[in-house]
Design a protein around this motif. Structure first.
Motif, PDB file in Angstrom:
ATOM      1  N   ALA A  60       0.828  -1.210   0.000  1.00 58.11           N
ATOM      2  CA  ALA A  60       0.000   0.000   0.000  1.00 58.11           C
ATOM      3  C   ALA A  60       0.861   1.258   0.000  1.00 58.11           C
ATOM      4  CB  ALA A  60      -0.925  -0.001   1.219  1.00 58.11           C
ATOM      5  N   GLY A  61       1.930   1.244   0.790  1.00 61.02           N
ATOM      6  CA  GLY A  61       2.810   2.412   0.829  1.00 61.02           C
ATOM      7  C   GLY A  61       3.489   2.670  -0.502  1.00 61.02           C
ATOM      8  N   LEU A  62       3.913   1.601  -1.188  1.00 56.33           N
ATOM      9  CA  LEU A  62       4.582   1.762  -2.472  1.00 56.33           C
ATOM     10  C   LEU A  62       3.626   2.298  -3.535  1.00 56.33           C
ATOM     11  CD1 LEU A  62       6.820  -1.448  -2.589  1.00 56.33           C
ATOM     12  CD2 LEU A  62       7.596   0.926  -2.434  1.00 56.33           C
ATOM     13  N   ILE A  63       2.388   1.794  -3.530  1.00 56.64           N
ATOM     14  CA  ILE A  63       1.396   2.276  -4.498  1.00 56.64           C
ATOM     15  C   ILE A  63       1.130   3.772  -4.310  1.00 56.64           C
ATOM     16  CG2 ILE A  63      -1.081   2.221  -4.977  1.00 56.64           C
ATOM     17  CD1 ILE A  63       0.187   0.117  -6.498  1.00 56.64           C
ATOM     18  N   ASN A  64       0.943   4.193  -3.066  1.00 58.30           N
ATOM     19  CA  ASN A  64       0.695   5.614  -2.793  1.00 58.30           C
ATOM     20  C   ASN A  64       1.927   6.460  -3.078  1.00 58.30           C
ATOM     21  OD1 ASN A  64      -2.121   6.141  -1.429  1.00 58.30           O
ATOM     22  ND2 ASN A  64      -1.409   4.185  -0.625  1.00 58.30           N
ATOM     23  N   PHE A  65       3.100   5.916  -2.790  1.00 57.71           N
ATOM     24  CA  PHE A  65       4.348   6.619  -3.087  1.00 57.71           C
ATOM     25  C   PHE A  65       4.481   6.857  -4.592  1.00 57.71           C
ATOM     26  CE2 PHE A  65       8.792   6.013  -4.478  1.00 57.71           C
ATOM     27  CZ  PHE A  65       9.357   7.155  -3.931  1.00 57.71           C
ATOM     28  N   THR A  66       4.188   5.818  -5.383  1.00 58.72           N
ATOM     29  CA  THR A  66       4.285   5.939  -6.841  1.00 58.72           C
ATOM     30  C   THR A  66       3.343   7.010  -7.365  1.00 58.72           C
ATOM     31  OG1 THR A  66       4.842   3.582  -6.984  1.00 58.72           O
ATOM     32  CG2 THR A  66       4.150   4.667  -9.009  1.00 58.72           C
ATOM     33  N   ARG A  67       2.118   7.031  -6.850  1.00 54.19           N
ATOM     34  CA  ARG A  67       1.162   8.038  -7.302  1.00 54.19           C
ATOM     35  C   ARG A  67       1.615   9.450  -6.922  1.00 54.19           C
ATOM     36  NH1 ARG A  67      -2.624   7.272  -4.112  1.00 54.19           N
ATOM     37  NH2 ARG A  67      -2.481   9.268  -3.027  1.00 54.19           N
ATOM     38  N   ASN A  68       2.129   9.600  -5.711  1.00 46.56           N
ATOM     39  CA  ASN A  68       2.582  10.924  -5.275  1.00 46.56           C
ATOM     40  C   ASN A  68       3.753  11.429  -6.107  1.00 46.56           C
ATOM     41  OD1 ASN A  68       0.633  10.734  -3.306  1.00 46.56           O
ATOM     42  ND2 ASN A  68       1.974  11.342  -1.634  1.00 46.56           N
ATOM     43  N   ILE A  69       4.702  10.526  -6.434  1.00 45.50           N
ATOM     44  CA  ILE A  69       5.821  10.934  -7.289  1.00 45.50           C
ATOM     45  C   ILE A  69       5.299  11.306  -8.672  1.00 45.50           C
ATOM     46  CG2 ILE A  69       7.907  10.126  -8.447  1.00 45.50           C
ATOM     47  CD1 ILE A  69       8.360  10.800  -5.544  1.00 45.50           C
ATOM     48  N   GLY A  70       4.311  10.559  -9.174  1.00 44.55           N
ATOM     49  CA  GLY A  70       3.700  10.903 -10.452  1.00 44.55           C
ATOM     50  C   GLY A  70       3.078  12.283 -10.436  1.00 44.55           C
ATOM     51  N   GLN A  71       2.447  12.628  -9.329  1.00 42.98           N
ATOM     52  CA  GLN A  71       1.852  13.959  -9.199  1.00 42.98           C
ATOM     53  C   GLN A  71       2.929  15.044  -9.271  1.00 42.98           C
ATOM     54  OE1 GLN A  71      -0.278  13.695  -5.480  1.00 42.98           O
ATOM     55  NE2 GLN A  71      -1.915  12.457  -6.341  1.00 42.98           N
ATOM     56  N   SER A  72       4.044  14.813  -8.586  1.00 41.68           N
ATOM     57  CA  SER A  72       5.124  15.796  -8.608  1.00 41.68           C
ATOM     58  C   SER A  72       5.740  15.905  -9.998  1.00 41.68           C
ATOM     59  CB  SER A  72       6.207  15.405  -7.594  1.00 41.68           C
ATOM     60  OG  SER A  72       5.699  15.404  -6.278  1.00 41.68           O
ATOM     61  N   VAL A  73       5.963  14.752 -10.640  1.00 42.07           N
ATOM     62  CA  VAL A  73       6.526  14.761 -11.993  1.00 42.07           C
ATOM     63  C   VAL A  73       5.576  15.451 -12.958  1.00 42.07           C
ATOM     64  CG1 VAL A  73       7.173  13.298 -13.942  1.00 42.07           C
ATOM     65  CG2 VAL A  73       7.965  12.722 -11.650  1.00 42.07           C
ATOM     66  N   GLY A  74       4.278  15.151 -12.853  1.00 40.22           N
ATOM     67  CA  GLY A  74       3.296  15.758 -13.748  1.00 40.22           C
ATOM     68  C   GLY A  74       3.238  17.268 -13.612  1.00 40.22           C
ATOM     69  N   THR A  75       3.189  17.751 -12.376  1.00 42.06           N
ATOM     70  CA  THR A  75       3.137  19.195 -12.152  1.00 42.06           C
ATOM     71  C   THR A  75       4.378  19.878 -12.695  1.00 42.06           C
ATOM     72  OG1 THR A  75       1.839  18.804 -10.135  1.00 42.06           O
ATOM     73  CG2 THR A  75       2.852  20.977 -10.390  1.00 42.06           C
ATOM     74  N   SER A  76       5.552  19.294 -12.404  1.00 39.37           N
ATOM     75  CA  SER A  76       6.812  19.867 -12.872  1.00 39.37           C
ATOM     76  C   SER A  76       6.908  19.829 -14.390  1.00 39.37           C
ATOM     77  CB  SER A  76       7.979  19.104 -12.242  1.00 39.37           C
ATOM     78  OG  SER A  76       9.207  19.629 -12.658  1.00 39.37           O
ATOM     79  N   ALA A  77       6.496  18.694 -14.989  1.00 36.20           N
ATOM     80  CA  ALA A  77       6.625  18.524 -16.435  1.00 36.20           C
ATOM     81  C   ALA A  77       5.747  19.509 -17.203  1.00 36.20           C
ATOM     82  CB  ALA A  77       6.282  17.089 -16.832  1.00 36.20           C
TER      83      ALA A  77
END
Length: 529
Positions: free
Chosen positions: A410-427
């Motif tokens: 569960a922690g890894l799934i949420n971590f992946t989504r959060n990193i995706g959010q940061s990458v998406g906003t930055s990109a």
């Protein structure tokens, strides 16, 4: 689907003593509070900077500090559960998150505020995975789709509500109240969780000797993720590889994360179970969750930014455009939760991805400088509704075949989504800036054309008719035409970003069919402990 290693769900032995929907609302309330804090402070940064005597650039660390500490704790939440027990860990996270929120509200300086934001992000990092875990154990398999729909409402609606709520609170009260509002919610959550939640018997069966803390793994994780998060947050502001600071951060992040994978792969008492990614289904679902984070947050950033910078909307009015879509999604998610009990998750995912691709393509064809408030609101609805067909089945499909003792999932799934959010906003921020410059240079070539000069002359004549001198009228005409060129260049860059999001979503459509089959109505194997 192999079930040899899965922990069976014994409905009689593990049936909650109270209505599971009461438990679901209580734990989702805690997750909603944490996710809301990732976006509610965005619009308050100028007020925070002015009140605490800091610059606008310095105030952005209020967001970065929270995201960094939050991202570090997410992947190790399963390990911490092994130390403290899930209920005790969940209660500690809520209580300390609430306390640090109060400390953020009374912070007398920016440095103090940043310290408490780090603590707030760290303590909030355990709330999302623990909410998922409790929902999975509280609800019988045939109702897990509906349970995850309830969780999905908190995850996808909180970021949409945050900026609007934060703007209203800041304008009418004080920026400090964006932190104070967590206090009553947190106190209520602590009281209810302490009375309603119990660790399930299977946690006790799985519990073995307390593992030693992996200091090396935690250090590599903190350095790697922290450097990556800061680089993503500050990259466009500092010109990416044109900045020695950002270049250093990216190198440190790459070295730290690669070293983490190598270390954790060989370490017996690992703090992050990277071997889960050997499972194709889990790895594929993490890729999809990463892309979902990218697309979800990119589109959440794009439309309000377009409306505010090019259409002159206020932050509150732009937030209202997002609110209609969030309300529609609240009604859609429970429906998807019911559908997930009858149709395989991979087919629902395929429908969600292709619908999302079509919505993004529709957006790139219909967004322009003449769009109305109503058209923008409906555009956002079409962008947001497909997410409802992605979040619930993706959460279920990610755990198909995962053994029950794997507590880090569960922690890894949420971590992946959060990193995706940061990458998406930055990109998207970077793409908008760079592509705007490109289109402006292309459009500038047309300013030497006969038609452009004729348009300038016509506008000059109209301005002289309202009392301006010929020289002033000509200068104003040139300024207005230049502003129009800049606006058109920026609008074209938004069109391109939406097109790119459509292509990425279409690629995920094909990946959906490669996922393992789950048993509709059996909830998949969702051993998120």
């Amino acid at each position: 689907m192999s079930t040899a290693n899965a922990v069976p769900f014994d409905q009689e032995a593990e049936k909650p003593k109270v209505n599971p929907w009461i438990i679901g609302v209580v734990v989702s309330m805690a997750a909603f509070m944490e996710v809301l804090d990732t976006s509610i402070a965005n619009v308050a940064l100028p007020h925070i900077a002015g009140n605490l005597g800091a610059s606008n650039d310095e105030s952005t660390w209020v967001l970065t500090s929270y995201l960094v500490s939050n991202a570090v704790v997410l992947p190790i939440s399963g390990f911490l559960v092994g130390w403290l027990g899930r209920k005790r860990f969940f209660l500690a996270c809520i209580a300390l998150f609430t306390l640090s929120s109060f400390c953020c509200g009374i912070a007398p300086s920016l440095g103090t505020l940043l310290l408490f934001r780090v603590l707030q992000g760290a303590f909030g990092g355990g709330l999302q995975p623990m909410t998922q875990a409790i929902l999975a154990d509280t609800f019988p398999p045939e109702k897990r789709g509906l349970a995850f729909a309830l969780y999905g409402i908190t995850i996808v609606c909180a970021p949409a509500i945050g900026p609007t709520l934060g703007g209203w609170i800041t304008d009418n009260y004080s920026w400090r109240w964006i932190f104070y509002i967590n206090i009553p919610v947190g106190i209520l959550a602590v009281l209810l969780v302490s009375q309603l939640i119990q660790d399930p018997p299977n946690l006790s069966r799985l519990k073995g000797p307390m593992p030693r803390f992996d200091y090396v793994g935690f250090g590599l994780l903190a350095v790697g993720v922290g450097a990556l998060q800061v680089a993503l947050d500050k990259g466009q502001e500092d010109d990416w590889f044109g900045s020695r600071f950002i270049t250093t951060l990216i190198i440190v992040a790459a070295v730290g994360l690669v070293s983490l994978i190598i270390w954790e792969w060989r370490h017996k008492e690992r703090i992050v179970d990277v071997r889960l990614f050997k499972m194709f289904n889990f790895a594929s679902c993490n890729v999809m969750m990463f892309v979902l984070g990218v697309v979800l947050f990119s589109s959440t950033v794009l439309l309000p930014q377009f409306l505010q910078t090019l259409m002159g909307y206020t932050a509150q009015t732009a937030g209202m455009v997002l609110s209609m879509a969030a309300i529609a999604l609240v009604f859609l998610l429970p429906l998807v939760g019911r559908i997930a009990g009858h149709i395989q998750a991979r087919y629902i995912l395929a429908f969600g991805w292709i619908t999302l691709a079509m919505a993004m393509y529709y957006s790139c064809k219909h967004i322009d400088l003449l769009i109305s408030f109503q058209a923008a609101a409906w555009l956002r609805v079409w962008q947001y509704l497909p997410v409802g067909f992605l979040f619930v089945p993706l959460t279920m499909a990610a755990y198909v075949g995962i053994p029950g003792e794997k507590s880090n999932a569960a922690g890894l799934i949420n971590f992946t989504r959060n990193i995706g959010q940061s990458v998406g906003t930055s990109a998207v921020t970077t793409l908008i800036a760079r592509r705007s410059q490109y289109h402006q240079s292309v459009l500038a070539a047309f300013t030497r054309s006969t038609r452009f000069n004729a348009a300038v002359e016509a506008l000059t004549i109209r301005l002289t008719h309202v009392g301006l001198s010929v020289h002033s009228a000509h200068q104003q005409a040139l300024a207005r035409m230049y502003a129009l060129v800049v606006a058109q260049a920026q609008a074209l860059s938004y069109v391109e970003v939406y097109w790119l999001l459509a292509v990425i979503s279409a690629l995920m459509f094909f990946l959906s069919f490669l996922l393992a089959k789950n048993e509709p109505g059996a909830g998949g194997e969702v051993p998120m402990h």
